[in-house]
Design a protein around this motif. Sequence first.
Motif, short mmCIF file in Angstrom:
data_model
loop_
_atom_site.label_atom_id
_atom_site.label_comp_id
_atom_site.label_asym_id
_atom_site.label_seq_id
_atom_site.Cartn_x
_atom_site.Cartn_y
_atom_site.Cartn_z
N PRO A 237 37.33 54.04 14.20
CA PRO A 237 36.90 54.67 15.45
C PRO A 237 35.42 55.04 15.39
N GLY A 238 34.75 54.89 16.54
CA GLY A 238 33.33 55.22 16.64
C GLY A 238 32.41 54.06 16.34
N GLN A 239 32.97 52.90 16.03
CA GLN A 239 32.12 51.72 15.81
C GLN A 239 31.85 51.04 17.15
N ARG A 240 30.59 50.70 17.37
CA ARG A 240 30.20 49.90 18.54
C ARG A 240 29.88 48.50 18.03
N TRP A 241 30.49 47.52 18.65
CA TRP A 241 30.34 46.13 18.24
C TRP A 241 29.80 45.26 19.37
N ALA A 242 28.99 44.27 19.01
CA ALA A 242 28.69 43.15 19.90
C ALA A 242 29.89 42.21 19.77
N TYR A 243 30.15 41.46 20.80
CA TYR A 243 31.29 40.54 20.76
C TYR A 243 30.95 39.28 21.54
N HIS A 244 31.80 38.28 21.43
CA HIS A 244 31.62 37.03 22.18
C HIS A 244 31.90 37.34 23.65
N THR A 245 30.84 37.55 24.40
CA THR A 245 30.96 37.98 25.80
C THR A 245 31.09 36.78 26.73
N ARG A 246 31.39 37.09 27.97
CA ARG A 246 31.31 36.07 29.01
C ARG A 246 29.82 35.84 29.28
N PRO A 247 29.43 34.68 29.79
CA PRO A 247 28.01 34.37 29.97
C PRO A 247 27.21 35.41 30.76
N GLY B 160 52.56 46.68 25.52
CA GLY B 160 52.24 46.00 24.28
C GLY B 160 50.74 46.02 24.04
N VAL B 161 50.26 45.02 23.34
CA VAL B 161 48.84 44.89 23.06
C VAL B 161 48.38 43.49 23.45
N PHE B 162 47.11 43.38 23.81
CA PHE B 162 46.54 42.07 24.09
C PHE B 162 46.36 41.30 22.79
N THR B 163 46.67 40.02 22.85
CA THR B 163 46.40 39.14 21.72
C THR B 163 45.31 38.14 22.07
N LEU B 164 44.70 38.34 23.23
CA LEU B 164 43.56 37.54 23.67
C LEU B 164 42.28 38.15 23.13
N GLU B 165 41.24 37.33 22.99
CA GLU B 165 39.93 37.87 22.65
C GLU B 165 39.41 38.71 23.83
N VAL B 166 38.46 39.59 23.56
CA VAL B 166 38.00 40.55 24.56
C VAL B 166 37.50 39.85 25.83
N ALA B 167 36.69 38.83 25.72
CA ALA B 167 36.18 38.14 26.91
C ALA B 167 37.33 37.55 27.73
N GLN B 168 38.37 37.08 27.05
CA GLN B 168 39.52 36.53 27.75
C GLN B 168 40.31 37.63 28.45
N ILE B 169 40.37 38.80 27.85
CA ILE B 169 41.03 39.94 28.49
C ILE B 169 40.31 40.28 29.79
N LEU C 144 40.81 41.25 17.95
CA LEU C 144 39.58 42.03 17.84
C LEU C 144 38.65 41.39 16.81
N ARG C 145 39.19 41.01 15.67
CA ARG C 145 38.40 40.39 14.62
C ARG C 145 37.77 39.08 15.13
N ALA C 146 38.52 38.30 15.91
CA ALA C 146 38.00 37.04 16.45
C ALA C 146 36.94 37.27 17.52
N SER C 147 36.94 38.46 18.14
CA SER C 147 36.02 38.76 19.23
C SER C 147 34.66 39.25 18.76
N VAL C 148 34.64 40.11 17.76
CA VAL C 148 33.41 40.80 17.39
C VAL C 148 32.45 39.90 16.61
N THR C 149 31.16 40.20 16.79
CA THR C 149 30.13 39.41 16.09
C THR C 149 29.30 40.27 15.16
N ASP C 150 28.82 41.43 15.64
CA ASP C 150 27.96 42.28 14.82
C ASP C 150 28.27 43.74 15.05
#
Length: 138
Positions: free
Chosen positions: A10-20, A103-112, A69-75
């Motif tokens: 908790p408290g971590q801010r991440w960059a992730y594979h975003t939509r364009p 339940g929980v999403f199993t999609l990457e963040v951009a797909q959610i 989440l692991r598949a989504s984040v980059t930095d």
Amino acid sequence: MTAPETPFAPGQRWAYHTRPSEGTSTLLILRGGGDTWHITVDGLHLKNPYTAGGVQTDLPHSPISAGALRASVTDLLEEGAPLPEDQSGYEQWRGAHERGEAGVFTLEVAQIVTALEEAVNTPRPSEGNPLFQKNKLK
């Protein structure tokens, strides 16, 4: 630090594979552990006719699997970021989850984000969706 070498917390801010159109969007880990994590996402441009101005800029709560989440984040951008005081979305989810209704999403963040955008912009049957029109039977 990058995603593969950093455990989530908790408290971590991440960059992730975003939509364009959302290249500056980030996610913040609210809570979690094991296979379920809870995040908030900001910097969105999600078309939503139910919000003021028709654009939603954040996703206040989303439960997501650790793998997605692991598949989504980059930095990892920040640790120890302040968490929002209002975590009512998590509380609602927790109650529904305890009843077996969430339940929980199993999609990457951009797909959610895309899935939610499509859901809020798809006409409901009462709004004239041709796939779900009722016909008067005689």
